[in-house]
Motif scaffolding. Sequence first.
Motif, PDB file in Angstrom:
ATOM      1  N   CYS A 160       0.840  -1.193   0.000  1.00 42.30           N
ATOM      2  CA  CYS A 160       0.000   0.000   0.000  1.00 42.30           C
ATOM      3  C   CYS A 160       0.881   1.251   0.000  1.00 42.30           C
ATOM      4  N   CYS A 166      -6.963   1.419   3.821  1.00 39.99           N
ATOM      5  CA  CYS A 166      -6.711   2.860   3.732  1.00 39.99           C
ATOM      6  C   CYS A 166      -7.830   3.569   2.977  1.00 39.99           C
ATOM      7  N   CYS A 183      -0.020   3.149   3.677  1.00 38.12           N
ATOM      8  CA  CYS A 183       0.339   2.611   4.986  1.00 38.12           C
ATOM      9  C   CYS A 183       1.564   1.703   4.931  1.00 38.12           C
ATOM     10  N   CYS A 233      -4.339   0.402  -0.149  1.00 39.21           N
ATOM     11  CA  CYS A 233      -5.018  -0.834   0.210  1.00 39.21           C
ATOM     12  C   CYS A 233      -6.464  -0.528   0.603  1.00 39.21           C
TER      13      CYS A 233
HETATM   14 ZN    ZN Z   1      -2.825   0.928   3.270  1.00 38.09          ZN
END
Ligand code: ZN
Length: 521
Positions: free
Chosen positions: A105, A123, A108, A120
């Motif tokens: 991601c 998120c 994150c 992702c």
């Molecule tokens: Zn993420």
Amino acid sequence: MSRPATGGNGSTRPPTVRIAAEPPARGRPRSVGDLTCDRCHRTDVAKIRVRWPDGAICGICFTTATHTFGTCPDCLEPDRMLPGRNKQGKPICRHCAGITTQLVCARCGREAERFRAGNCARCVVTEDLTALLQPGDNISLHRLIRVLADAERPESIYTYTRGAKTRELLTAIGERRLAIRHDAFDKLARSTAAEHLRALLMHHGMLPQRGPEPLARFERWLSQKLDALPDDSTRTAIERFATWHHLNRLRKRAADPAANLETVTHAAKQEITEAAKLLIWLADTHGVDAASLTQAYVDDYLADGPSTRKHIRNYVRWLNHERSSPSRRLDAPHRDAKSVPMITQTQRIALVRNCLEWERVGISLRVAGLILLLWAHPLNKIVMLRSDHLQQSPTGMTILLGTRPAAVPEAISELFWRHAQRPSNQQTTNTSTDWLFPGTRAGAHLHPGTLSTHLKALGIDAQRARNATLRDLVHDVDARSLINLLGYSPAVITQHAARTGTRMSDYVDLKRGRNHDRTNG
Ligand SMILES: [Zn+2]
Ligand SMILES: [Zn+2]
Ligand SMILES: [Zn+2]
């Protein structure tokens, strides 16, 4: 092949591989292609999602792969995504597998399928929910976002929050128009989305649980019931009744461990169901809503139809709370199963026989009795029948009860016609009236109470023979079948009628009048 370890409860051995969730069973696209996946070996794959060192991967296998986490058996690094396969076919991390697909991601930095714009699903959900809920410094809203984003499959939460109704609710929370409290949710128009959100909030401890299972079941039932109602004032009215009368009461009862909630919720469901039927009837038959419900409508409603209609009692009485004028107060008789005066089919048949044979009783009363017994027409409506409610047509006689004409059985049509064409009530000043059952006062029809009293002469207890029960009996054996069942010939019935004191000259006049009508009608 052994079952993959799932990290389920009860295992003493820490799982080496865990699959976060299975791919969704529903919504899986039906394959229509002719491509082959090297993982699952299906040969009808429409699209190959990605090509990895071990081969072509279909969408389903890709989702499974990117949701498989654990310790990589090759490099022994813990907590890795294990999308690849080693020579033994074991899931391994992307480094060991030589997978170059972006699986981190951008926001994150966690290993995950890139769900939207490099981020992702977790998120993405966090971002979307933050925009909707505008948590600011509200700790509990931050917590809500966190628990939702941390769901086992944040993709499902993403799909859920895309629903129009859900977005509406979340926006309302975000704009502080909807508080996260049961009473605030109670005031919302009921919807599956609202109940789903409530359940979600309760599941995550953001809302307290609402007591025992029968109550929860009742709430789910209510939600579905309301959704199925016409989306007009009917739904709103029933919702108010269900919420303020039943739900509040049930919640209080639920606090008492000795209360039998099954019985109480059953009764509540019945009352709500019947109240809804009443309002639908009111709208369909009279085009008005609950605010315009009058006692006359209530009486009318109770006079017809199945005996379950009596369950509207609590509803119409509850409506009184909202009515300031005592003249508009409503009531409905309370009849529990034990106190319902019953009439059996056998009794009904015997009473019809009385009406046909008891020559000492006036013909008028016998006709009224027959209308009651054969069609379950209520007394207050019988007294309002006029001569022109009886019609002769080429196919036989009809009587207009309510909105549609009912066929008068051949065998008794002579009796009815004779009554309709009789000279007006000669004992009184009430002449020149075309009420089928004139009263003693000029221009007035007979009072239903008077009729009820007089009917006792025929052995008919009007209270007992009334509406609901009788209606059911009529449903089982209709007027024509019943008269046929009795096996009278029209001639015999006419003889019985003739002996009630009608003078022969009248009879001849009547016959003439009838024929006259026939040729003109
Ligand atoms: Zn993420
Ligand atoms: Zn596959
Ligand atoms: Zn590895």
